[in-house]
Design an enzyme around this catalytic site. Structure first.
Site, short mmCIF file in Angstrom:
data_model
loop_
_atom_site.label_atom_id
_atom_site.label_comp_id
_atom_site.label_asym_id
_atom_site.label_seq_id
_atom_site.Cartn_x
_atom_site.Cartn_y
_atom_site.Cartn_z
N ASP A 385 0.46 -1.25 -0.01
CA ASP A 385 0.09 0.30 0.27
C ASP A 385 0.68 0.99 0.51
OD1 ASP A 385 -2.10 -1.47 0.10
OD2 ASP A 385 -2.57 -1.45 2.18
P1 NAP Z 1 1.53 -3.78 2.84
O1 NAP Z 1 0.49 -3.11 2.11
O2 NAP Z 1 -0.21 -5.01 4.06
O3 NAP Z 1 1.72 -5.10 2.33
C1 NAP Z 1 2.15 -6.09 2.67
C2 NAP Z 1 3.30 -7.04 1.42
O4 NAP Z 1 4.42 -7.84 1.81
C3 NAP Z 1 1.94 -8.22 1.20
O5 NAP Z 1 1.53 -7.45 0.04
C4 NAP Z 1 2.41 -9.08 0.64
O6 NAP Z 1 2.85 -9.85 0.12
C5 NAP Z 1 3.59 -9.00 1.72
N1 NAP Z 1 4.57 -10.23 2.14
C6 NAP Z 1 3.37 -10.90 3.10
N2 NAP Z 1 4.21 -11.73 3.74
C7 NAP Z 1 5.60 -11.79 3.39
C8 NAP Z 1 6.58 -12.08 3.78
N3 NAP Z 1 6.80 -12.95 4.46
N4 NAP Z 1 7.88 -12.47 2.85
C9 NAP Z 1 7.23 -10.75 1.52
N5 NAP Z 1 6.60 -10.42 1.56
C10 NAP Z 1 5.16 -11.11 2.56
O7 NAP Z 1 1.94 -3.50 3.89
P2 NAP Z 1 2.61 -2.04 3.50
O8 NAP Z 1 2.61 -1.53 2.27
O9 NAP Z 1 4.16 -1.65 4.89
O10 NAP Z 1 1.27 -0.98 3.60
C11 NAP Z 1 0.95 -0.98 5.56
C12 NAP Z 1 -0.89 -0.87 4.74
O11 NAP Z 1 -1.24 -1.56 6.86
C13 NAP Z 1 -1.29 0.14 5.21
O12 NAP Z 1 -2.23 0.05 4.11
C14 NAP Z 1 -1.53 1.00 6.17
O13 NAP Z 1 -2.74 2.34 6.08
C15 NAP Z 1 -2.15 -0.57 7.22
N6 NAP Z 1 -1.84 0.21 8.47
C16 NAP Z 1 -0.67 0.66 9.01
C17 NAP Z 1 -0.92 0.65 10.33
C18 NAP Z 1 0.36 1.31 10.84
O14 NAP Z 1 0.39 2.19 11.64
N7 NAP Z 1 1.77 1.74 10.52
C19 NAP Z 1 -1.22 -0.41 11.54
C20 NAP Z 1 -2.09 -0.86 10.74
C21 NAP Z 1 -2.67 -1.05 10.27
P3 NAP Z 1 2.58 -11.54 0.07
O15 NAP Z 1 1.25 -12.09 0.52
O16 NAP Z 1 2.36 -11.14 -2.21
O17 NAP Z 1 3.36 -11.93 0.01
#
Ligand code: NAP
Length: 459
Positions: A385
Site C-alpha cells: 500500500d
Molecule cells: P501491506 O500493504 O500490508 O503489504 C504487505 C505485503 O507484504 C503484502 O502484499 C504481502 O504480499 C507481502 N508479504 C507478506 N508476508 C511476506 C513475507 N514473509 N515475505 C515477503 N513479502 C511478504 O504493507 P505496507 O506497504 O507496509 O502498508 C501498511 C498498510 O497497513 C497500510 O495500508 C496501512 O494503512 C496499514 N496499517 C498501518 C498501521 C501502522 O500504524 N503502520 C497499522 C495498521 C494498518 P504477499 O502475500 O504476496 O507476500
C-alpha cells in the site's frame, strides 16, 4: 500532612516527572528505549506511592491483582509476536479503560448522590469514556486479529442511529447531573456508552484501525484523568492528560500521513468499496535471483523500502547484511521509511533498530522521495500500500491522496513478495505491472539472504 502523605506526594511527583521525560525521549527513535525505561520507572514509583495509601484496609486483593496482572503482562510481552502488537495494544487500552469505568461505577455505587456536582461530572465523564473505550478497543483488537470482520460493517441509517445513541448517552449524563440519586440514569448512561463504543468502531475498516486506536488511547487517557479528579489523585490527572493529548496528537499526525481528516476516518467507511480501486491489468515481470543480484551489485545507489512483509518475514537482519555487502562494494544504500508502513507507528524503525541499521541511513518520506529518480534500484521488501502509485495518480482510488514512497520513479524497481497477495487495503497495486518493475517471489528473509550470497560470489 503525615510523613506517609508526604512520601506518597513525592512519589507521585517523581512519577509525573518521569512520565514527561519518558514521552519526550520517545519522540526520537534513538532515545525511545530510554524513554520506555523512564516511563516504567515512573509507573513503579506511582504504584509504590499508591500502595502506601492509608485508606487501604487489606492488601490481599491488591497483591492477588498485582500477581495476576504481572504474570499476564509478562506472558503477553514474551509470546505476542511483533506483528500482533497493534491488537495487543488495543487490548491494553480496553483493560485500562475498563479499570477506569469500574472505579467510577464502584465510586457511584458507594457514594451515589453524596458526590458533589463537580465530582459527579468528572465521574460521569470517566465512566462514559471508559465504557465506550472498552468496547471500542475490544472491537478494534478483534478486527486487527481477524476475529471480527475487518472490512467496514455498515447498514442503512447507521449514522443517524449512532447520533441518537450518542445523544442518548449525553442526555442521561445531563439528567444524572440534575438528579444525582437516580441510579437508573447512571446505568442507562453506562449501557448506552458501552453500545456506542461498538457502533463507533464497526463501520471503520481495519486499515484505519491505527488512527482509531490512538484516538481510543486518547479517550482512555482522558478517562484516567477524570478518575484522578474523582479520587483526588494528582498522578492520575497528570498521566491521564499526557496520555489523552499525546494520543490525540498521534491521531492527527497519522491522518496527515494518510492525507485524511479524522471525520473521514471515523465516518468514511474506508475499505468498504474495493471495486473503486483501479484493477491494474497487464503482466507482472518476474526476475531471477541472479539477475536481481547483478542489478544490485552494479548499482551506484540503492534504496530499500520495507513494509509489513519485512516484519512477517523477520527480515530485518537479512536486509542489514545485504546492505553491508553492497556498501562494501561501494554502493550507496538508504532506507525509505513510510510513517504507516507495517502495522503500527514506527514499526519499521523498531525492526531496523533491532538489527542495528544506523539511524543515519533511515530517511522519512519527504526526504527520500526526491531521490528516487536518481536511484538505480529501489528494492521494495514486503511493502504494498505504501508504494501504490494509485494513491497519487487515481483520484477514484479509496487511498487517493495518501502520500506514498514514489519508488516507481526509480530507474528500476525490484519487489520482494511471496506471490500475488494484496496489501492491507485489499487494493491491487499498479506498480507491479509497470515496465520499470520486476518481481522477485519468495519469503523476504530467504530472498534477501540468497541475494547476499549471490552478490558475495559475484565478481
Ligand atoms: P501491506 O500493504 O500490508 O503489504 C504487505 C505485503 O507484504 C503484502 O502484499 C504481502 O504480499 C507481502 N508479504 C507478506 N508476508 C511476506 C513475507 N514473509 N515475505 C515477503 N513479502 C511478504 O504493507 P505496507 O506497504 O507496509 O502498508 C501498511 C498498510 O497497513 C497500510 O495500508 C496501512 O494503512 C496499514 N496499517 C498501518 C498501521 C501502522 O500504524 N503502520 C497499522 C495498521 C494498518 P504477499 O502475500 O504476496 O507476500
Amino acid at each position: 500532612m503525615t510523613p506517609a502523605t508526604y512520601f506518597i506526594e513525592a512519589t507521585y511527583l517523581l512519577a509525573s516527572v518521569l512520565f514527561v521525560l519518558g514521552l519526550k525521549a520517545m519522540s526520537h527513535p534513538e532515545s525511545a528505549r530510554r524513554g520506555m525505561f523512564y516511563a516504567e520507572a515512573g509507573m513503579l514509583a506511582a504504584i509504590i506511592g499508591t500502595l502506601m495509601h492509608h485508606e487501604i484496609v487489606s492488601y490481599e486483593w491488591i497483591i492477588a491483582g498485582l500477581v495476576i496482572g504481572s504474570v499476564v503482562g509478562a506472558l503477553m510481552a514474551i509470546w505476542v509476536p511483533m506483528t500482533a502488537m497493534p491488537q495487543r495494544t488495543a487490548l491494553s487500552h480496553a483493560f485500562g479503560a475498563m479499570a477506569a469505568a469500574l472505579v467510577g461505577i464502584a465510586e457511584y455505587s458507594i457514594h451515589g448522590a453524596g458526590l458533589g456536582t463537580f465530582t459527579l461530572g468528572a465521574l460521569g465523564f470517566e465512566v462514559m469514556l471508559g465504557s465506550l473505550t472498552t468496547t471500542g478497543s475490544l472491537i478494534a483488537a478483534g478486527k486487527l486479529q481477524g476475529v471480527v470482520r475487518g472490512t467496514p460493517i455498515q447498514f442503512k441509517g447507521q449514522q443517524i442511529f449512532n447520533l441518537l445513541l450518542f445523544s442518548g448517552t449525553l442526555a442521561s449524563f445531563i439528567y444524572l447531573l440534575l438528579h444525582p440519586a437516580n441510579a437508573a440514569a447512571f446505568y442507562l448512561m453506562v449501557g448506552l456508552a458501552t453500545l456506542f463504543g461498538v457502533m463507533l468502531v464497526i463501520p471503520i475498516g481495519s486499515a484505519d484501525m491505527p488512527v482509531v486506536m490512538s484516538l481510543l488511547n486518547s479517550y482512555a487517557g482522558l478517562a484516567a484523568a477524570a478518575t484522578g479528579f474523582v479520587l483526588s489523585n494528582s498522578v492520575l490527572i497528570i498521566a491521564g492528560t499526557l496520555d489523552g493529548f499525546s494520543g490525540l496528537i498521534l491521531s492527527i499526525l497519522m491522518c496527515k500521513a494518510m492525507n485524511r481528516s479524522i471525520t473521514n476516518v471515523l465516518f468514511g467507511g474506508f475499505g468498504a468499496v474495493h471495486a473503486a480501486g483501479a484493477e491494474a491489468s497487464g503482466t507482472m515481470r518476474e526476475i531471477s535471483l541472479d539477475d536481481a543480484a547483478v542489478q544490485l551489485a552494479y548499482a551506484n545507489r540503492v534504496i530499500f523500502v520495507p513494509g509489513y512483509g519485512l516484519a512477517t518475514a523477520q527480515a530485518q537482519h537479512a536486509v542489514r547484511e545485504l546492505a553491508a555487502q553492497l556498501e562494501a562494494r561501494g554502493v550507496t544504500v538508504k532506507y525509505g521509511i513510510h510513517p504507516v508502513a507495517g502495522r503500527m507507528p514506527g514499526h519499521m524503525n523498531v525492526l531496523l533498530a533491532e538489527a542495528n541499521v544506523p539511524y543515519s541511513e533511515l530517511y522519512e518520506m519527504e526526504q527520500i522521495n526526491p531521490e528516487f529518480p536518481s536511484t538505480d534500484v529501489a528494492v521494495v521488501i514486503g511493502a504494498n500500500d505504501v508504494v501504490n502509485p494509485d494513491a497519487r495518480d487515481n483520484p477514484q482510488s479509496p487511498i487517493a491522496g495518501m502520500p506514498i514512497l514514489e519508488v516507481d520513479r526509480a530507474k528500476s524497481v525490484i519487489v520482494l513478495k511471496r506471490g500475488q497477495g494484496r496489501g492491507f487495503s485489499g487494493l491491487e497495486n499498479p506498480l507491479f505491472f509497470k515496465p520499470v518493475t520486476s518481481m522477485l517471489y519468495g519469503d523476504a528473509k530467504a530472498s534477501l539472504s540468497q541475494l547476499t550470497q549471490a552478490i558475495q560470489h559475484a565478481a
